[in-house]
Design a protein around this motif. Sequence first.
Motif, PDB file in Angstrom:
ATOM      1  N   ARG A 150      43.999  37.059  47.301  1.00 47.55           N
ATOM      2  CA  ARG A 150      42.831  36.405  46.352  1.00 47.55           C
ATOM      3  C   ARG A 150      41.620  37.361  46.483  1.00 47.55           C
ATOM      4  NH1 ARG A 150      42.927  31.241  44.610  1.00 47.55           N
ATOM      5  NH2 ARG A 150      44.789  30.082  44.887  1.00 47.55           N
ATOM      6  N   GLU A 152      41.602  40.674  47.322  1.00 49.56           N
ATOM      7  CA  GLU A 152      41.888  42.007  46.448  1.00 49.56           C
ATOM      8  C   GLU A 152      41.745  41.399  44.957  1.00 49.56           C
ATOM      9  OE1 GLU A 152      45.435  44.973  46.051  1.00 49.56           O
ATOM     10  OE2 GLU A 152      45.528  43.823  47.748  1.00 49.56           O
ATOM     11  N   ARG A 153      42.158  40.337  44.447  1.00 50.94           N
ATOM     12  CA  ARG A 153      42.191  39.974  43.123  1.00 50.94           C
ATOM     13  C   ARG A 153      40.635  39.813  42.748  1.00 50.94           C
ATOM     14  NH1 ARG A 153      45.780  35.886  42.588  1.00 50.94           N
ATOM     15  NH2 ARG A 153      44.291  34.385  42.839  1.00 50.94           N
ATOM     16  N   LEU A 154      39.799  39.418  43.699  1.00 49.54           N
ATOM     17  CA  LEU A 154      38.434  39.267  43.148  1.00 49.54           C
ATOM     18  C   LEU A 154      37.697  40.442  43.197  1.00 49.54           C
ATOM     19  CD1 LEU A 154      35.626  37.408  43.120  1.00 49.54           C
ATOM     20  CD2 LEU A 154      35.584  37.635  45.637  1.00 49.54           C
ATOM     21  N   CYS A 155      38.087  41.446  43.794  1.00 54.06           N
ATOM     22  CA  CYS A 155      37.739  42.803  43.965  1.00 54.06           C
ATOM     23  C   CYS A 155      38.076  43.413  42.346  1.00 54.06           C
ATOM     24  CB  CYS A 155      37.837  43.752  45.020  1.00 54.06           C
ATOM     25  SG  CYS A 155      37.220  43.016  46.787  1.00 54.06           S
ATOM     26  N   THR A 156      39.015  43.034  42.097  1.00 52.23           N
ATOM     27  CA  THR A 156      39.801  43.927  41.024  1.00 52.23           C
ATOM     28  C   THR A 156      39.092  43.285  39.740  1.00 52.23           C
ATOM     29  OG1 THR A 156      41.807  44.295  41.797  1.00 52.23           O
ATOM     30  CG2 THR A 156      41.825  44.097  39.382  1.00 52.23           C
ATOM     31  N   ASP A 157      38.818  41.937  39.960  1.00 51.08           N
ATOM     32  CA  ASP A 157      38.204  41.233  38.573  1.00 51.08           C
ATOM     33  C   ASP A 157      36.600  41.599  38.607  1.00 51.08           C
ATOM     34  OD1 ASP A 157      40.465  39.741  37.955  1.00 51.08           O
ATOM     35  OD2 ASP A 157      39.744  38.086  38.991  1.00 51.08           O
ATOM     36  N   ILE A 158      36.179  41.715  39.652  1.00 50.01           N
ATOM     37  CA  ILE A 158      34.640  42.266  39.561  1.00 50.01           C
ATOM     38  C   ILE A 158      34.620  43.575  38.968  1.00 50.01           C
ATOM     39  CG2 ILE A 158      32.657  42.773  41.073  1.00 50.01           C
ATOM     40  CD1 ILE A 158      33.491  40.594  42.794  1.00 50.01           C
ATOM     41  N   GLU A 159      35.380  44.455  39.725  1.00 50.31           N
ATOM     42  CA  GLU A 159      35.526  46.013  39.073  1.00 50.31           C
ATOM     43  C   GLU A 159      35.582  45.970  37.457  1.00 50.31           C
ATOM     44  OE1 GLU A 159      37.765  50.304  39.360  1.00 50.31           O
ATOM     45  OE2 GLU A 159      38.156  48.784  40.647  1.00 50.31           O
ATOM     46  N   ARG A 160      36.713  45.050  37.051  1.00 46.16           N
ATOM     47  CA  ARG A 160      36.796  45.080  35.492  1.00 46.16           C
ATOM     48  C   ARG A 160      35.541  44.573  34.684  1.00 46.16           C
ATOM     49  NH1 ARG A 160      37.229  40.795  32.789  1.00 46.16           N
ATOM     50  NH2 ARG A 160      37.901  39.382  34.436  1.00 46.16           N
ATOM     51  N   LEU A 161      34.635  43.611  35.368  1.00 46.15           N
ATOM     52  CA  LEU A 161      33.602  43.286  34.800  1.00 46.15           C
ATOM     53  C   LEU A 161      32.317  44.305  34.781  1.00 46.15           C
ATOM     54  CD1 LEU A 161      33.383  39.510  36.264  1.00 46.15           C
ATOM     55  CD2 LEU A 161      33.722  40.052  33.692  1.00 46.15           C
ATOM     56  N   GLU A 164      33.422  46.578  32.009  1.00 45.12           N
ATOM     57  CA  GLU A 164      32.893  46.008  30.622  1.00 45.12           C
ATOM     58  C   GLU A 164      31.488  46.261  30.557  1.00 45.12           C
ATOM     59  OE1 GLU A 164      34.470  42.100  30.555  1.00 45.12           O
ATOM     60  OE2 GLU A 164      36.581  42.682  30.669  1.00 45.12           O
TER      61      GLU A 164
END
Length: 191
Positions: A150, A152-161, A164
């Motif tokens: 989770r 790792e997924r949080l970091c990936t989501d933050i990088e995506r944001l 953007e």
Amino acid sequence: MEPSTNALVASPELMRLIAHPLRMRIVGSLRMDGAATSAILARRLGTDSGQTSHHLRLLARHGLVEEATELGKGAHGRERWWKAVHDSTFWASAGVGGAEAMMAVQKTARAVWDQAIDTFHEQVATQQWNAAWQQAAASSDYVVRTTPERLERLCTDIERLIREADIGDTAEADAEKVLVVLHTYPHREAR
């Protein structure tokens, strides 16, 4: 917006290379302020061009910077322009024997980031940033309970944001470059 390019620093040798404060500041300046000659970098970073030239060659040897040949050789045909190869750096565990190198690169990075934050606050004190930028700039911390997956997924989501939010070279009157620093570390109570 162009896709991001990331440098992965995972070997003790590369960590020791980037853990040098001036080398880390050179890479950061090339990313934030754009391509430069060793003389321009020396002025930006408060050092001399001999030092910046030496460190630029080391960084180029390891693929972290490269010559910006598209900028030419200057009026006298001797200038060497340099640019960062990647727009961000990630460092990962270097395995056995890499803990000391990892600690060195982390310590240097924190010092460089602290300097950037201090510079911003000095500029605020001299009214170089308007109220909107002062309000938008932030530091915060959060404590969450999660799993490695989770996180790792949080970091990936933050990088995506973050990607953007990046408008790249789009001409907007109030657009500025912004340094975004992300830390995610598990914590156990000291015993």
